[in-house]
Design a protein around this motif. Structure first.
Motif, PDB file in Angstrom:
ATOM      1  N   UNK A  55       0.801  -1.221   0.000  1.00 14.15           N
ATOM      2  CA  UNK A  55       0.000   0.000   0.000  1.00 14.15           C
ATOM      3  C   UNK A  55       0.831   1.267   0.000  1.00 14.15           C
ATOM      4  N   UNK A  56       1.980   1.235   0.642  1.00  8.39           N
ATOM      5  CA  UNK A  56       2.877   2.398   0.697  1.00  8.39           C
ATOM      6  C   UNK A  56       4.272   1.920   0.361  1.00  8.39           C
ATOM      7  N   UNK A  57       4.888   2.558  -0.631  1.00  7.34           N
ATOM      8  CA  UNK A  57       6.199   2.114  -1.115  1.00  7.34           C
ATOM      9  C   UNK A  57       7.221   3.247  -1.073  1.00  7.34           C
ATOM     10  N   UNK A  58       8.441   2.967  -0.552  1.00  5.88           N
ATOM     11  CA  UNK A  58       8.919   1.706   0.006  1.00  5.88           C
ATOM     12  C   UNK A  58       8.067   1.245   1.184  1.00  5.88           C
ATOM     13  N   UNK A  59       8.114  -0.041   1.476  1.00  3.04           N
ATOM     14  CA  UNK A  59       7.252  -0.612   2.495  1.00  3.04           C
ATOM     15  C   UNK A  59       7.562  -0.011   3.864  1.00  3.04           C
ATOM     16  N   UNK A  60       6.521   0.283   4.637  1.00  2.29           N
ATOM     17  CA  UNK A  60       6.692   0.812   5.987  1.00  2.29           C
ATOM     18  C   UNK A  60       7.142  -0.303   6.919  1.00  2.29           C
ATOM     19  N   UNK A  61       7.967   0.055   7.895  1.00  2.00           N
ATOM     20  CA  UNK A  61       8.516  -0.973   8.780  1.00  2.00           C
ATOM     21  C   UNK A  61       7.454  -1.612   9.671  1.00  2.00           C
ATOM     22  N   UNK A  62       6.293  -0.966   9.800  1.00  2.00           N
ATOM     23  CA  UNK A  62       5.222  -1.545  10.611  1.00  2.00           C
ATOM     24  C   UNK A  62       4.142  -2.220   9.759  1.00  2.00           C
ATOM     25  N   UNK A  63       4.415  -2.456   8.483  1.00  2.00           N
ATOM     26  CA  UNK A  63       3.435  -3.141   7.634  1.00  2.00           C
ATOM     27  C   UNK A  63       3.178  -4.539   8.206  1.00  2.00           C
ATOM     28  N   UNK A  64       1.928  -4.897   8.466  1.00  5.23           N
ATOM     29  CA  UNK A  64       1.648  -6.182   9.118  1.00  5.23           C
ATOM     30  C   UNK A  64       2.048  -7.392   8.286  1.00  5.23           C
ATOM     31  N   UNK A  65       2.207  -7.218   6.980  1.00  7.46           N
ATOM     32  CA  UNK A  65       2.573  -8.347   6.134  1.00  7.46           C
ATOM     33  C   UNK A  65       4.027  -8.767   6.321  1.00  7.46           C
ATOM     34  N   UNK A  66       4.856  -7.878   6.856  1.00 11.42           N
ATOM     35  CA  UNK A  66       6.267  -8.225   7.065  1.00 11.42           C
ATOM     36  C   UNK A  66       6.433  -9.358   8.065  1.00 11.42           C
ATOM     37  N   UNK A  67       5.517  -9.481   8.987  1.00  9.04           N
ATOM     38  CA  UNK A  67       5.617 -10.536  10.000  1.00  9.04           C
ATOM     39  C   UNK A  67       4.572 -11.629   9.808  1.00  9.04           C
ATOM     40  N   UNK A  88       4.056 -17.181   5.804  1.00  9.29           N
ATOM     41  CA  UNK A  88       3.985 -17.595   4.393  1.00  9.29           C
ATOM     42  C   UNK A  88       3.677 -16.436   3.456  1.00  9.29           C
ATOM     43  N   UNK A  89       4.376 -15.334   3.657  1.00 11.28           N
ATOM     44  CA  UNK A  89       4.153 -14.153   2.825  1.00 11.28           C
ATOM     45  C   UNK A  89       5.453 -13.746   2.152  1.00 11.28           C
ATOM     46  N   UNK A  90       5.507 -13.921   0.836  1.00  7.17           N
ATOM     47  CA  UNK A  90       6.640 -13.441   0.038  1.00  7.17           C
ATOM     48  C   UNK A  90       6.388 -11.991  -0.358  1.00  7.17           C
ATOM     49  N   UNK A  91       7.377 -11.131  -0.167  1.00  8.20           N
ATOM     50  CA  UNK A  91       7.249  -9.734  -0.580  1.00  8.20           C
ATOM     51  C   UNK A  91       8.511  -9.349  -1.337  1.00  8.20           C
ATOM     52  N   UNK A  92       8.342  -8.872  -2.556  1.00  9.52           N
ATOM     53  CA  UNK A  92       9.456  -8.365  -3.344  1.00  9.52           C
ATOM     54  C   UNK A  92       9.244  -6.870  -3.603  1.00  9.52           C
ATOM     55  N   UNK A  93      10.328  -6.125  -3.896  1.00  9.60           N
ATOM     56  CA  UNK A  93      10.267  -4.653  -3.903  1.00  9.60           C
ATOM     57  C   UNK A  93       9.816  -4.028  -5.225  1.00  9.60           C
ATOM     58  N   UNK A  94       8.614  -4.391  -5.690  1.00  4.79           N
ATOM     59  CA  UNK A  94       7.998  -3.788  -6.875  1.00  4.79           C
ATOM     60  C   UNK A  94       8.931  -3.873  -8.088  1.00  4.79           C
ATOM     61  N   UNK A  95       9.276  -5.101  -8.454  1.00  5.59           N
ATOM     62  CA  UNK A  95      10.249  -5.306  -9.525  1.00  5.59           C
ATOM     63  C   UNK A  95       9.697  -6.105 -10.711  1.00  5.59           C
ATOM     64  N   UNK A  96       8.395  -6.364 -10.728  1.00  7.16           N
ATOM     65  CA  UNK A  96       7.829  -7.114 -11.858  1.00  7.16           C
ATOM     66  C   UNK A  96       8.134  -6.453 -13.193  1.00  7.16           C
ATOM     67  N   UNK A  97       8.147  -5.136 -13.205  1.00 11.12           N
ATOM     68  CA  UNK A  97       8.299  -4.359 -14.434  1.00 11.12           C
ATOM     69  C   UNK A  97       9.746  -4.236 -14.891  1.00 11.12           C
ATOM     70  N   UNK A  98      10.721  -4.682 -14.073  1.00 12.03           N
ATOM     71  CA  UNK A  98      12.092  -4.201 -14.183  1.00 12.03           C
ATOM     72  C   UNK A  98      13.080  -4.993 -15.022  1.00 12.03           C
ATOM     73  N   UNK A  99      12.728  -6.093 -15.695  1.00 10.84           N
ATOM     74  CA  UNK A  99      13.718  -6.678 -16.605  1.00 10.84           C
ATOM     75  C   UNK A  99      14.235  -5.650 -17.613  1.00 10.84           C
ATOM     76  N   UNK A 100      15.467  -5.806 -18.016  1.00  8.01           N
ATOM     77  CA  UNK A 100      16.076  -4.832 -18.929  1.00  8.01           C
ATOM     78  C   UNK A 100      15.250  -4.685 -20.206  1.00  8.01           C
ATOM     79  N   UNK A 101      14.718  -5.800 -20.684  1.00  5.60           N
ATOM     80  CA  UNK A 101      13.962  -5.749 -21.939  1.00  5.60           C
ATOM     81  C   UNK A 101      12.737  -4.842 -21.811  1.00  5.60           C
TER      82      UNK A 101
END
Length: 316
Positions: free
Chosen positions: A261-273, A276-289
């Motif tokens: 919801x807020x990027x970069x992720x807030x340190x108190x985001x409940x999903x961090x703890x 079974x939650x994988x979180x990546x830093x908004x990189x789906x768009x980022x391949x060089x191509x």
């Protein structure tokens, strides 16, 4: 003509070229721009290119010479489009450039959930296979995707690209979309049907008021026990505390998220703890191509504007 790029680093950390822009005028590129630097850095520039650096009404009205704002992204909420329109400034975006990359990443998240490849590779390198009394071991349930149902919320370009990959894995695909394409009527279900039938739910819809928080405690309650949720679309599609609660009690087996919801992720985001939650830093768009494709489209957008044939205009 002076062209200013306010935050070029994420688009081009050094593996692409800005030559397409520099061929069109005097170019100044900043890797990052703090809020208090925005007006000074724009200066007398006629062309301003931004990715996530906000251009609010105050900035737009005070910058003396802006004629064109190019957004290095699909989403353009960082620009006060109404203010730009009042001032006669053309605003363009990049409507599609990373369809295949984003669909691919949705499955990168899903496959990691299904097999925990990195964890098991690390375990082997730590010596656990060498010392194992059996010929193999696994630390998590392993999931076969064939025969399972993927429910896709948002059946546009990316949703359909994700569906093609799902079918290649032998999955059944169903979809929910407010704007239904008559070519895909056999796929569409009501939202309630999708929630009830899906083993995996993948979000690929835009963020509108009607989709904000579409994944919440009520919609989760209507899902199968043990469902997997994927989101590499927009973070606010999910009520994060509700998802964290569902993960922690096991209603949702796992989540794979590339956006929050807020990027970069807030340190108190409940999903961090959450479990079974994988979180990546908004990189789906980022391949060089895909970034090169974005760059090429952005340059073509500016070229079109300069000859009076603006394209991909969001305030036409």
């Amino acid at each position: 003509m002076h062209i200013v790029i306010l935050d070029g680093y994420t688009e081009n950390p050094g593996d692409l070229s800005w030559d397409g822009f520099s061929a069109l005028g005097t170019l100044t590129v900043y890797d990052r721009t703090k809020p208090e630097q925005i007006l000074t850095r724009i200066g007398d520039a006629e062309i301003v290119i931004t990715n996530k650096t906000p251009l609010d009404e105050n900035t737009i009205m005070q910058a003396p010479n802006i004629r064109y704002i190019g957004v290095l992204a699909t989403g353009y909420n960082v620009v006060d489009v109404n203010a730009a329109t009042k001032k006669g400034i053309v605003v363009s975006n990049i409507p599609t450039y990373g369809t295949d990359a984003v669909a691919q990443f949705a499955f990168a998240l899903l496959l990691e959930i299904a097999h925990h490849v990195q964890h098991h590779s690390d375990a082997v390198k730590q010596g656990r296979w060498t010392s194992c009394p059996d010929f193999c071991f696994w630390d998590y349930p392993l999931i076969e995707l064939a025969g399972k149902t993927m429910g896709i919320i948002g059946y546009g370009r990316i949703g359909r690209a994700t569906a093609r990959i799902a079918r290649a894995f032998g999955m059944q695909v169903i979809a929910y979309d407010v704007m239904q394409n008559p070519d895909y009527q056999d796929v569409y279900r009501s939202l309630d049907e999708l929630l009830a039938q899906s083993d995996v739910i993948s979000l690929h819809c835009p963020l509108f008021e009607e989709t904000r928080g579409i994944i919440n405690k009520d919609s989760i309650a209507r899902m199968k026990d043990g469902v997997i949720i994927l989101n590499n679309s927009r973070g606010p599609l999910i009520v994060e505390q509700d998802l964290a609660d569902a993960l922690n009690r096991g209603k949702v087996y796992a989540a794979g998220l590339d956006v929050v919801s807020s990027e970069p992720i807030a340190e108190d985001n409940p999903l961090l703890s959450a479990k079974n939650c994988l979180i990546t830093p908004h990189i789906s768009w980022a391949p060089k191509e895909s970034r090169q494709r974005l760059m090429d489209i952005a340059v073509e957008n500016l070229k079109a504007f300069l000859v009076g044939k603006s394209r991909n205009v969001v305030n036409a």
